[in-house]
Scaffold this motif. Sequence first.
Motif, mmCIF file in Angstrom:
data_model
loop_
_atom_site.group_PDB
_atom_site.id
_atom_site.type_symbol
_atom_site.label_atom_id
_atom_site.label_comp_id
_atom_site.label_asym_id
_atom_site.label_seq_id
_atom_site.Cartn_x
_atom_site.Cartn_y
_atom_site.Cartn_z
ATOM 1 N N ILE A 230 0.834 -1.206 0.000
ATOM 2 C CA ILE A 230 0.000 0.000 0.000
ATOM 3 C C ILE A 230 0.873 1.262 0.000
ATOM 4 C CG2 ILE A 230 -1.733 1.299 1.316
ATOM 5 C CD1 ILE A 230 -2.793 -1.503 2.240
ATOM 6 N N ALA A 231 1.933 1.240 0.803
ATOM 7 C CA ALA A 231 2.801 2.425 0.868
ATOM 8 C C ALA A 231 3.436 2.697 -0.492
ATOM 9 C CB ALA A 231 3.876 2.216 1.930
ATOM 10 N N THR A 232 3.861 1.637 -1.155
ATOM 11 C CA THR A 232 4.513 1.818 -2.467
ATOM 12 C C THR A 232 3.542 2.419 -3.471
ATOM 13 O OG1 THR A 232 5.863 -0.137 -2.011
ATOM 14 C CG2 THR A 232 5.796 0.624 -4.294
ATOM 15 N N LEU A 233 2.330 1.852 -3.515
ATOM 16 C CA LEU A 233 1.378 2.339 -4.518
ATOM 17 C C LEU A 233 0.898 3.759 -4.203
ATOM 18 C CD1 LEU A 233 -0.656 -0.857 -5.446
ATOM 19 C CD2 LEU A 233 1.413 0.076 -6.464
ATOM 20 N N GLU A 234 0.743 4.057 -2.927
ATOM 21 C CA GLU A 234 0.314 5.427 -2.580
ATOM 22 C C GLU A 234 1.394 6.446 -2.942
ATOM 23 O OE1 GLU A 234 -1.131 5.440 1.452
ATOM 24 O OE2 GLU A 234 -3.148 4.866 0.774
ATOM 25 N N LEU A 235 2.619 6.070 -2.694
ATOM 26 C CA LEU A 235 3.727 6.969 -3.048
ATOM 27 C C LEU A 235 3.767 7.177 -4.563
ATOM 28 C CD1 LEU A 235 6.211 8.501 -2.089
ATOM 29 C CD2 LEU A 235 7.542 6.417 -2.370
ATOM 30 N N PHE A 236 3.584 6.088 -5.272
ATOM 31 C CA PHE A 236 3.575 6.171 -6.737
ATOM 32 C C PHE A 236 2.487 7.144 -7.219
ATOM 33 C CE2 PHE A 236 1.543 4.606 -10.656
ATOM 34 C CZ PHE A 236 2.572 4.876 -11.549
ATOM 35 N N LEU A 237 1.274 6.965 -6.675
ATOM 36 C CA LEU A 237 0.153 7.806 -7.130
ATOM 37 C C LEU A 237 0.389 9.281 -6.809
ATOM 38 C CD1 LEU A 237 -2.773 5.447 -6.183
ATOM 39 C CD2 LEU A 237 -2.053 6.077 -8.484
ATOM 40 N N LYS A 238 0.988 9.519 -5.647
ATOM 41 C CA LYS A 238 1.266 10.897 -5.249
ATOM 42 C C LYS A 238 2.238 11.555 -6.243
ATOM 43 C CE LYS A 238 2.858 13.477 -1.318
ATOM 44 N NZ LYS A 238 3.374 13.478 0.022
ATOM 45 N N GLU A 239 3.245 10.773 -6.647
ATOM 46 C CA GLU A 239 4.228 11.301 -7.608
ATOM 47 C C GLU A 239 3.581 11.559 -8.966
ATOM 48 O OE1 GLU A 239 7.876 11.606 -7.564
ATOM 49 O OE2 GLU A 239 7.484 11.774 -5.416
ATOM 50 N N ILE A 240 2.716 10.641 -9.373
ATOM 51 C CA ILE A 240 2.099 10.751 -10.696
ATOM 52 C C ILE A 240 1.127 11.924 -10.759
ATOM 53 C CG2 ILE A 240 0.383 9.601 -12.191
ATOM 54 C CD1 ILE A 240 3.180 8.531 -12.543
ATOM 55 N N PHE A 241 0.279 12.051 -9.732
ATOM 56 C CA PHE A 241 -0.750 13.091 -9.781
ATOM 57 C C PHE A 241 -0.290 14.403 -9.143
ATOM 58 C CE2 PHE A 241 -3.305 9.198 -10.279
ATOM 59 C CZ PHE A 241 -3.854 9.508 -11.512
ATOM 60 N N GLU A 242 0.899 14.374 -8.575
ATOM 61 C CA GLU A 242 1.481 15.566 -7.962
ATOM 62 C C GLU A 242 0.559 16.182 -6.910
ATOM 63 O OE1 GLU A 242 2.586 17.842 -11.397
ATOM 64 O OE2 GLU A 242 3.834 16.190 -12.081
ATOM 65 N N GLU A 243 -0.203 15.343 -6.241
ATOM 66 C CA GLU A 243 -1.016 15.796 -5.105
ATOM 67 C C GLU A 243 -1.332 14.555 -4.263
ATOM 68 O OE1 GLU A 243 -5.381 16.470 -6.029
ATOM 69 O OE2 GLU A 243 -4.590 16.593 -8.059
ATOM 70 N N ASP A 244 -1.769 14.793 -3.049
ATOM 71 C CA ASP A 244 -2.158 13.657 -2.211
ATOM 72 C C ASP A 244 -3.481 13.124 -2.720
ATOM 73 O OD1 ASP A 244 -0.203 13.208 -0.280
ATOM 74 O OD2 ASP A 244 -0.766 15.045 0.761
ATOM 75 N N VAL A 245 -3.485 11.869 -3.150
ATOM 76 C CA VAL A 245 -4.770 11.335 -3.613
ATOM 77 C C VAL A 245 -5.314 10.408 -2.525
ATOM 78 C CG1 VAL A 245 -4.511 11.521 -6.107
ATOM 79 C CG2 VAL A 245 -3.474 9.604 -4.926
ATOM 80 N N LYS A 246 -6.620 10.481 -2.322
ATOM 81 C CA LYS A 246 -7.244 9.607 -1.323
ATOM 82 C C LYS A 246 -7.412 8.235 -1.936
ATOM 83 C CE LYS A 246 -10.521 12.339 1.084
ATOM 84 N NZ LYS A 246 -11.938 12.494 1.264
ATOM 85 N N THR A 247 -7.054 7.217 -1.188
ATOM 86 C CA THR A 247 -7.186 5.863 -1.734
ATOM 87 C C THR A 247 -8.027 5.001 -0.797
ATOM 88 O OG1 THR A 247 -5.189 5.167 -0.573
ATOM 89 C CG2 THR A 247 -4.922 5.904 -2.842
ATOM 90 N N ARG A 248 -8.554 3.917 -1.336
ATOM 91 C CA ARG A 248 -9.158 2.906 -0.471
ATOM 92 C C ARG A 248 -8.899 1.542 -1.116
ATOM 93 N NH1 ARG A 248 -15.750 3.471 -1.322
ATOM 94 N NH2 ARG A 248 -15.813 2.438 -3.347
ATOM 95 N N ILE A 249 -8.978 0.524 -0.265
ATOM 96 C CA ILE A 249 -8.670 -0.820 -0.729
ATOM 97 C C ILE A 249 -9.922 -1.679 -0.595
ATOM 98 C CG2 ILE A 249 -7.321 -2.900 -0.182
ATOM 99 C CD1 ILE A 249 -5.372 -0.914 -0.967
ATOM 100 N N ARG A 250 -10.212 -2.428 -1.647
ATOM 101 C CA ARG A 250 -11.334 -3.375 -1.571
ATOM 102 C C ARG A 250 -10.827 -4.743 -1.982
ATOM 103 N NH1 ARG A 250 -16.030 -3.089 -4.314
ATOM 104 N NH2 ARG A 250 -14.945 -2.453 -6.211
ATOM 105 N N PRO A 251 -11.493 -5.798 -1.594
ATOM 106 C CA PRO A 251 -11.024 -7.116 -2.044
ATOM 107 C C PRO A 251 -11.252 -7.284 -3.543
ATOM 108 C CG PRO A 251 -12.984 -7.323 -0.645
ATOM 109 C CD PRO A 251 -12.650 -5.869 -0.694
ATOM 110 N N GLY A 252 -10.378 -8.057 -4.176
ATOM 111 C CA GLY A 252 -10.537 -8.343 -5.604
ATOM 112 C C GLY A 252 -10.072 -9.770 -5.834
ATOM 113 N N TYR A 253 -10.472 -10.373 -6.933
ATOM 114 C CA TYR A 253 -10.030 -11.746 -7.146
ATOM 115 C C TYR A 253 -9.108 -11.865 -8.365
ATOM 116 C CZ TYR A 253 -9.621 -16.516 -8.415
ATOM 117 O OH TYR A 253 -9.062 -17.708 -8.759
#
Length: 344
Positions: A230-253
Amino acid sequence: MVSQILSLAAKAKADIESATTSEAIDDIIKGFLGKNGGLGEILKGIKDLPDDQKKLVGPEANKQKDALLSFAEQKKSALAEAALTAALETSTFDPTMPGKKNLNLEQLGGLSPFTRMADKAVRVFEKLGFAVWDGGDIVNDFENFGALNFPDDHPAREMHDTFYVEQGYLLRTHTSTLQYHILKTKDFPIRAIVPGKCFRNEATDARHEAIFTQLEGIVVDTNITVTHLIATLELFLKEIFEEDVKTRIRPGYFPFVEPGLELEIHCLVCHGSGCRLCKGLGWIEVMPCGMIHPNVLKNAGVDPEKYSGFAFGFGLSRLTQLKYAIADCRLMYADDPKFLGQFQ
Ligand code: DAH
Protein backbone atom coordinates in the motif's frame (compact mmCIF):
# COMPACT_ATOMS: atom_id res chain seq x y z
CA MET A 1 70.06 9.26 -68.90
CA VAL A 2 67.79 6.69 -67.28
CA SER A 3 69.81 6.95 -64.10
CA GLN A 4 69.40 10.73 -64.23
CA ILE A 5 65.60 10.28 -64.46
CA LEU A 6 65.66 7.88 -61.52
CA SER A 7 67.67 10.20 -59.34
CA LEU A 8 65.43 13.19 -60.23
CA ALA A 9 62.36 11.12 -59.36
CA ALA A 10 63.89 9.91 -56.10
CA LYS A 11 64.78 13.46 -55.06
CA ALA A 12 61.30 14.76 -55.94
CA LYS A 13 59.69 11.90 -54.01
CA ALA A 14 61.78 12.63 -50.93
CA ASP A 15 60.90 16.35 -51.17
CA ILE A 16 57.19 15.52 -51.42
CA GLU A 17 57.51 13.21 -48.46
CA SER A 18 58.73 16.03 -46.27
CA ALA A 19 56.42 18.72 -47.70
CA THR A 20 53.85 20.13 -45.29
CA THR A 21 51.49 21.96 -47.66
CA SER A 22 49.86 21.06 -50.93
CA GLU A 23 51.25 24.25 -52.52
CA ALA A 24 54.77 23.04 -51.71
CA ILE A 25 53.97 19.74 -53.39
CA ASP A 26 52.73 21.54 -56.52
CA ASP A 27 56.02 23.47 -56.67
CA ILE A 28 58.05 20.26 -56.36
CA ILE A 29 56.08 18.68 -59.22
CA LYS A 30 56.61 21.78 -61.36
CA GLY A 31 60.35 21.60 -60.77
CA PHE A 32 60.45 17.87 -61.48
CA LEU A 33 58.64 18.23 -64.82
CA GLY A 34 60.39 21.52 -65.70
CA LYS A 35 62.60 22.34 -68.67
CA ASN A 36 65.26 23.70 -66.34
CA GLY A 37 67.09 20.71 -64.91
CA GLY A 38 63.89 18.61 -64.79
CA LEU A 39 62.21 15.88 -66.78
CA GLY A 40 61.34 18.44 -69.49
CA GLU A 41 64.99 19.08 -70.17
CA ILE A 42 65.75 15.36 -70.40
CA LEU A 43 62.90 14.80 -72.83
CA LYS A 44 64.21 17.65 -74.97
CA GLY A 45 67.54 15.82 -75.28
CA ILE A 46 66.03 12.49 -76.36
CA LYS A 47 66.22 13.37 -80.04
CA ASP A 48 70.02 13.45 -79.87
CA LEU A 49 70.34 9.99 -78.34
CA PRO A 50 71.22 6.79 -80.20
CA ASP A 51 68.13 4.74 -81.14
CA ASP A 52 68.54 2.01 -78.51
CA GLN A 53 68.73 4.66 -75.75
CA LYS A 54 65.71 6.56 -77.07
CA LYS A 55 63.55 3.43 -76.64
CA LEU A 56 64.53 3.22 -72.99
CA VAL A 57 64.38 6.84 -71.90
CA GLY A 58 60.85 7.76 -73.19
CA PRO A 59 58.93 4.96 -71.39
CA GLU A 60 60.99 5.36 -68.21
CA ALA A 61 60.32 9.10 -68.11
CA ASN A 62 56.56 8.50 -68.42
CA LYS A 63 56.59 5.76 -65.81
CA GLN A 64 58.39 7.94 -63.28
CA LYS A 65 56.14 10.90 -64.07
CA ASP A 66 52.93 8.87 -63.49
CA ALA A 67 54.26 7.31 -60.30
CA LEU A 68 55.30 10.67 -58.91
CA LEU A 69 52.02 12.39 -59.78
CA SER A 70 49.97 9.72 -58.05
CA PHE A 71 52.25 9.80 -55.03
CA ALA A 72 51.81 13.58 -54.89
CA GLU A 73 48.00 13.20 -54.98
CA GLN A 74 48.09 10.68 -52.13
CA LYS A 75 50.24 12.92 -50.04
CA LYS A 76 48.00 15.94 -50.73
CA SER A 77 44.84 14.12 -49.61
CA ALA A 78 46.61 12.83 -46.48
CA LEU A 79 47.58 16.43 -45.67
CA ALA A 80 44.00 17.63 -46.27
CA GLU A 81 42.60 14.95 -44.00
CA ALA A 82 45.06 15.76 -41.23
CA ALA A 83 44.15 19.44 -41.53
CA LEU A 84 40.43 18.60 -41.24
CA THR A 85 40.95 16.41 -38.19
CA ALA A 86 42.98 19.12 -36.50
CA ALA A 87 40.30 21.72 -37.33
CA LEU A 88 37.52 19.53 -35.93
CA GLU A 89 39.46 18.92 -32.74
CA THR A 90 39.88 22.58 -32.02
CA SER A 91 36.53 23.75 -33.41
CA THR A 92 33.65 24.73 -31.12
CA PHE A 93 31.13 24.17 -33.93
CA ASP A 94 28.67 21.35 -33.05
CA PRO A 95 27.10 19.86 -36.19
CA THR A 96 24.64 17.87 -34.06
CA MET A 97 22.93 20.98 -32.66
CA PRO A 98 19.43 21.51 -34.10
CA GLY A 99 19.08 24.42 -36.47
CA LYS A 100 17.61 27.63 -35.10
CA LYS A 101 16.31 29.16 -38.29
CA ASN A 102 12.60 28.97 -39.10
CA LEU A 103 11.84 27.15 -35.87
CA ASN A 104 8.11 26.56 -35.85
CA LEU A 105 6.99 25.11 -32.55
CA GLU A 106 3.61 24.07 -33.90
CA GLN A 107 5.20 21.85 -36.51
CA LEU A 108 7.76 20.49 -34.14
CA GLY A 109 5.30 18.19 -32.35
CA GLY A 110 5.77 16.68 -28.92
CA LEU A 111 5.05 13.69 -26.78
CA SER A 112 1.51 12.38 -26.46
CA PRO A 113 -0.04 12.44 -22.95
CA PHE A 114 0.11 8.67 -22.94
CA THR A 115 3.86 8.61 -23.63
CA ARG A 116 4.42 11.25 -20.96
CA MET A 117 2.55 9.13 -18.44
CA ALA A 118 4.38 5.94 -19.40
CA ASP A 119 7.78 7.66 -19.11
CA LYS A 120 6.90 9.24 -15.79
CA ALA A 121 5.58 5.97 -14.32
CA VAL A 122 8.78 4.17 -15.25
CA ARG A 123 10.91 6.98 -13.83
CA VAL A 124 9.07 6.93 -10.49
CA PHE A 125 9.59 3.19 -10.09
CA GLU A 126 13.21 3.44 -11.16
CA LYS A 127 13.72 6.02 -8.43
CA LEU A 128 12.31 3.48 -5.96
CA GLY A 129 14.90 0.93 -7.07
CA PHE A 130 12.80 -1.15 -9.47
CA ALA A 131 14.51 -2.77 -12.46
CA VAL A 132 12.72 -2.52 -15.81
CA TRP A 133 11.96 -5.81 -17.58
CA ASP A 134 10.65 -6.48 -21.03
CA GLY A 135 9.42 -9.61 -22.73
CA GLY A 136 7.97 -10.80 -26.01
CA ASP A 137 4.38 -10.19 -27.08
CA ILE A 138 3.92 -13.90 -27.84
CA VAL A 139 4.15 -16.19 -24.82
CA ASN A 140 3.10 -19.72 -24.02
CA ASP A 141 0.05 -20.79 -22.07
CA PHE A 142 2.17 -21.60 -19.02
CA GLU A 143 3.73 -18.13 -18.79
CA ASN A 144 0.40 -16.37 -19.25
CA PHE A 145 -1.75 -18.65 -17.09
CA GLY A 146 -0.22 -21.83 -15.64
CA ALA A 147 2.68 -20.26 -13.77
CA LEU A 148 0.24 -17.68 -12.38
CA ASN A 149 -1.93 -20.30 -10.73
CA PHE A 150 -4.71 -20.39 -13.30
CA PRO A 151 -5.65 -24.09 -13.32
CA ASP A 152 -6.34 -25.51 -16.83
CA ASP A 153 -10.11 -25.38 -16.72
CA HIS A 154 -10.45 -22.44 -14.34
CA PRO A 155 -13.19 -19.93 -15.20
CA ALA A 156 -10.77 -17.05 -14.48
CA ARG A 157 -9.17 -17.78 -17.85
CA GLU A 158 -12.37 -16.60 -19.43
CA MET A 159 -11.90 -13.17 -17.90
CA HIS A 160 -9.10 -12.82 -20.45
CA ASP A 161 -10.41 -12.91 -24.01
CA THR A 162 -7.30 -14.39 -25.47
CA PHE A 163 -5.90 -14.21 -29.00
CA TYR A 164 -4.45 -17.67 -29.51
CA VAL A 165 -1.62 -18.06 -32.00
CA GLU A 166 -0.51 -21.66 -32.60
CA GLN A 167 0.69 -24.68 -30.68
CA GLY A 168 -0.05 -23.38 -27.21
CA TYR A 169 1.20 -19.85 -27.92
CA LEU A 170 -0.86 -16.71 -27.48
CA LEU A 171 -0.59 -12.92 -27.40
CA ARG A 172 0.03 -12.06 -23.77
CA THR A 173 -3.15 -10.86 -22.11
CA HIS A 174 -1.28 -9.16 -19.26
CA THR A 175 2.25 -8.20 -18.29
CA SER A 176 2.02 -10.52 -15.27
CA THR A 177 3.51 -13.14 -17.65
CA LEU A 178 6.96 -11.89 -16.70
CA GLN A 179 6.46 -12.76 -13.02
CA TYR A 180 7.63 -16.32 -13.60
CA HIS A 181 10.87 -15.23 -15.30
CA ILE A 182 11.60 -12.50 -12.76
CA LEU A 183 11.02 -14.86 -9.82
CA LYS A 184 13.26 -17.49 -11.37
CA THR A 185 16.27 -15.18 -11.11
CA LYS A 186 15.95 -15.49 -7.30
CA ASP A 187 17.91 -12.27 -7.20
CA PHE A 188 16.51 -11.06 -3.87
CA PRO A 189 15.38 -8.48 -3.00
CA ILE A 190 13.37 -8.58 -6.22
CA ARG A 191 11.97 -5.24 -7.34
CA ALA A 192 10.93 -5.18 -10.96
CA ILE A 193 8.43 -3.53 -13.27
CA VAL A 194 7.26 -4.61 -16.70
CA PRO A 195 5.74 -1.89 -18.84
CA GLY A 196 4.43 -3.35 -22.08
CA LYS A 197 1.73 -4.10 -24.58
CA CYS A 198 -1.05 -6.59 -23.92
CA PHE A 199 -3.74 -7.95 -26.18
CA ARG A 200 -7.34 -8.97 -25.60
CA ASN A 201 -9.95 -9.99 -28.08
CA GLU A 202 -12.58 -7.53 -26.97
CA ALA A 203 -14.71 -4.80 -28.50
CA THR A 204 -13.28 -1.32 -28.08
CA ASP A 205 -15.19 1.38 -26.23
CA ALA A 206 -14.41 4.54 -24.27
CA ARG A 207 -12.45 2.57 -21.64
CA HIS A 208 -11.21 -0.48 -23.54
CA GLU A 209 -8.87 -1.20 -26.43
CA ALA A 210 -7.87 -4.59 -27.86
CA ILE A 211 -4.23 -3.54 -27.65
CA PHE A 212 -3.30 -1.68 -24.49
CA THR A 213 -0.34 -1.02 -22.23
CA GLN A 214 0.00 -2.31 -18.71
CA LEU A 215 2.61 -1.83 -16.09
CA GLU A 216 3.21 -4.82 -13.86
CA GLY A 217 5.25 -4.58 -10.69
CA ILE A 218 6.61 -7.20 -8.35
CA VAL A 219 8.51 -7.07 -5.07
CA VAL A 220 9.76 -10.18 -3.28
CA ASP A 221 11.98 -10.56 -0.27
CA THR A 222 11.81 -11.87 3.28
CA ASN A 223 9.12 -10.22 5.42
CA ILE A 224 7.29 -8.29 2.70
CA THR A 225 3.81 -7.38 3.87
CA VAL A 226 0.68 -5.71 2.57
CA THR A 227 1.83 -2.50 4.27
CA HIS A 228 4.75 -2.31 1.84
CA LEU A 229 2.34 -2.80 -1.01
CA ILE A 230 0.00 0.00 0.00
CA ALA A 231 2.80 2.43 0.87
CA THR A 232 4.51 1.82 -2.47
CA LEU A 233 1.38 2.34 -4.52
CA GLU A 234 0.31 5.43 -2.58
CA LEU A 235 3.73 6.97 -3.05
CA PHE A 236 3.57 6.17 -6.74
CA LEU A 237 0.15 7.81 -7.13
CA LYS A 238 1.27 10.90 -5.25
CA GLU A 239 4.23 11.30 -7.61
CA ILE A 240 2.10 10.75 -10.70
CA PHE A 241 -0.75 13.09 -9.78
CA GLU A 242 1.48 15.57 -7.96
CA GLU A 243 -1.02 15.80 -5.11
CA ASP A 244 -2.16 13.66 -2.21
CA VAL A 245 -4.77 11.34 -3.61
CA LYS A 246 -7.24 9.61 -1.32
CA THR A 247 -7.19 5.86 -1.73
CA ARG A 248 -9.16 2.91 -0.47
CA ILE A 249 -8.67 -0.82 -0.73
CA ARG A 250 -11.33 -3.37 -1.57
CA PRO A 251 -11.02 -7.12 -2.04
CA GLY A 252 -10.54 -8.34 -5.60
CA TYR A 253 -10.03 -11.75 -7.15
CA PHE A 254 -7.01 -12.78 -9.21
CA PRO A 255 -5.72 -16.36 -9.06
CA PHE A 256 -2.09 -15.29 -8.62
CA VAL A 257 -2.54 -13.17 -5.48
CA GLU A 258 -3.89 -13.96 -2.03
CA PRO A 259 -5.34 -11.74 -0.74
CA GLY A 260 -6.22 -10.03 -4.01
CA LEU A 261 -7.00 -6.33 -3.74
CA GLU A 262 -8.32 -3.41 -5.74
CA LEU A 263 -6.80 -0.06 -4.99
CA GLU A 264 -9.21 2.75 -5.79
CA ILE A 265 -8.67 6.49 -5.81
CA HIS A 266 -11.07 9.23 -4.96
CA CYS A 267 -12.22 10.68 -8.27
CA LEU A 268 -9.95 13.56 -9.17
CA VAL A 269 -12.55 15.18 -11.37
CA CYS A 270 -15.59 15.43 -9.05
CA HIS A 271 -13.75 14.86 -5.73
CA GLY A 272 -16.22 12.24 -4.70
CA SER A 273 -19.57 13.77 -5.56
CA GLY A 274 -19.98 11.52 -8.59
CA CYS A 275 -19.42 12.24 -12.28
CA ARG A 276 -19.33 10.48 -15.66
CA LEU A 277 -15.71 9.48 -15.29
CA CYS A 278 -16.27 7.62 -12.03
CA LYS A 279 -19.72 6.51 -13.14
CA GLY A 280 -21.27 8.43 -10.25
CA LEU A 281 -19.41 6.36 -7.65
CA GLY A 282 -16.89 8.93 -6.47
CA TRP A 283 -14.14 6.27 -6.57
CA ILE A 284 -12.23 4.71 -9.47
CA GLU A 285 -10.41 1.37 -9.55
CA VAL A 286 -6.88 2.04 -10.73
CA MET A 287 -4.66 -0.72 -9.43
CA PRO A 288 -5.44 -4.36 -8.96
CA CYS A 289 -2.83 -5.87 -6.69
CA GLY A 290 -2.21 -8.33 -3.90
CA MET A 291 0.20 -10.57 -2.04
CA ILE A 292 1.79 -13.11 -4.37
CA HIS A 293 0.10 -16.49 -4.07
CA PRO A 294 2.37 -19.20 -2.56
CA ASN A 295 1.70 -21.38 -5.64
CA VAL A 296 3.17 -18.71 -7.92
CA LEU A 297 6.32 -18.58 -5.82
CA LYS A 298 6.53 -22.39 -5.77
CA ASN A 299 6.05 -22.63 -9.55
CA ALA A 300 9.19 -20.56 -10.01
CA GLY A 301 11.14 -22.48 -7.37
CA VAL A 302 10.91 -19.81 -4.63
CA ASP A 303 10.22 -21.06 -1.11
CA PRO A 304 6.97 -19.43 0.14
CA GLU A 305 7.91 -20.25 3.74
CA LYS A 306 10.93 -18.01 3.45
CA TYR A 307 9.90 -15.35 0.94
CA SER A 308 6.81 -13.26 0.42
CA GLY A 309 5.97 -10.47 -1.94
CA PHE A 310 3.41 -8.31 -3.61
CA ALA A 311 2.42 -7.65 -7.18
CA PHE A 312 0.35 -5.04 -8.93
CA GLY A 313 -0.60 -4.40 -12.52
CA PHE A 314 -2.47 -1.54 -14.05
CA GLY A 315 -3.46 -0.09 -17.38
CA LEU A 316 -1.50 3.04 -18.26
CA SER A 317 -4.29 4.54 -20.31
CA ARG A 318 -6.65 4.65 -17.31
CA LEU A 319 -4.10 6.68 -15.35
CA THR A 320 -3.48 8.95 -18.33
CA GLN A 321 -7.21 9.50 -18.72
CA LEU A 322 -7.45 10.48 -15.08
CA LYS A 323 -4.42 12.72 -15.07
CA TYR A 324 -5.44 14.65 -18.18
CA ALA A 325 -9.24 14.21 -17.87
CA ILE A 326 -9.55 12.41 -21.21
CA ALA A 327 -13.04 11.00 -21.53
CA ASP A 328 -12.35 8.45 -24.29
CA CYS A 329 -9.17 6.38 -24.36
CA ARG A 330 -9.41 5.91 -28.14
CA LEU A 331 -8.49 9.58 -28.56
CA MET A 332 -5.01 8.80 -27.31
CA TYR A 333 -4.26 6.48 -30.21
CA ALA A 334 -6.10 8.34 -32.97
CA ASP A 335 -3.17 10.64 -33.87
CA ASP A 336 -5.42 13.67 -34.24
CA PRO A 337 -3.20 16.79 -34.12
CA LYS A 338 -6.08 18.86 -32.71
CA PHE A 339 -6.30 16.52 -29.73
CA LEU A 340 -2.56 16.03 -29.26
CA GLY A 341 -1.83 19.77 -29.66
CA GLN A 342 -3.64 20.48 -26.39
CA PHE A 343 -0.94 18.74 -24.39
CA GLN A 344 2.20 20.38 -25.79
N1 DAH B 1 -2.79 -9.08 -14.60
C1 DAH B 1 -4.05 -8.58 -14.12
C2 DAH B 1 -4.95 -8.25 -15.29
O1 DAH B 1 -4.46 -7.92 -16.33
C3 DAH B 1 -3.86 -7.37 -13.27
C4 DAH B 1 -3.24 -7.69 -11.96
C5 DAH B 1 -4.02 -7.93 -10.87
C6 DAH B 1 -1.86 -7.75 -11.82
C7 DAH B 1 -3.50 -8.22 -9.64
C8 DAH B 1 -1.32 -8.03 -10.57
C9 DAH B 1 -2.15 -8.26 -9.50
O2 DAH B 1 0.00 -8.11 -10.39
O3 DAH B 1 -1.59 -8.52 -8.28
O4 DAH B 1 -6.12 -8.30 -15.15
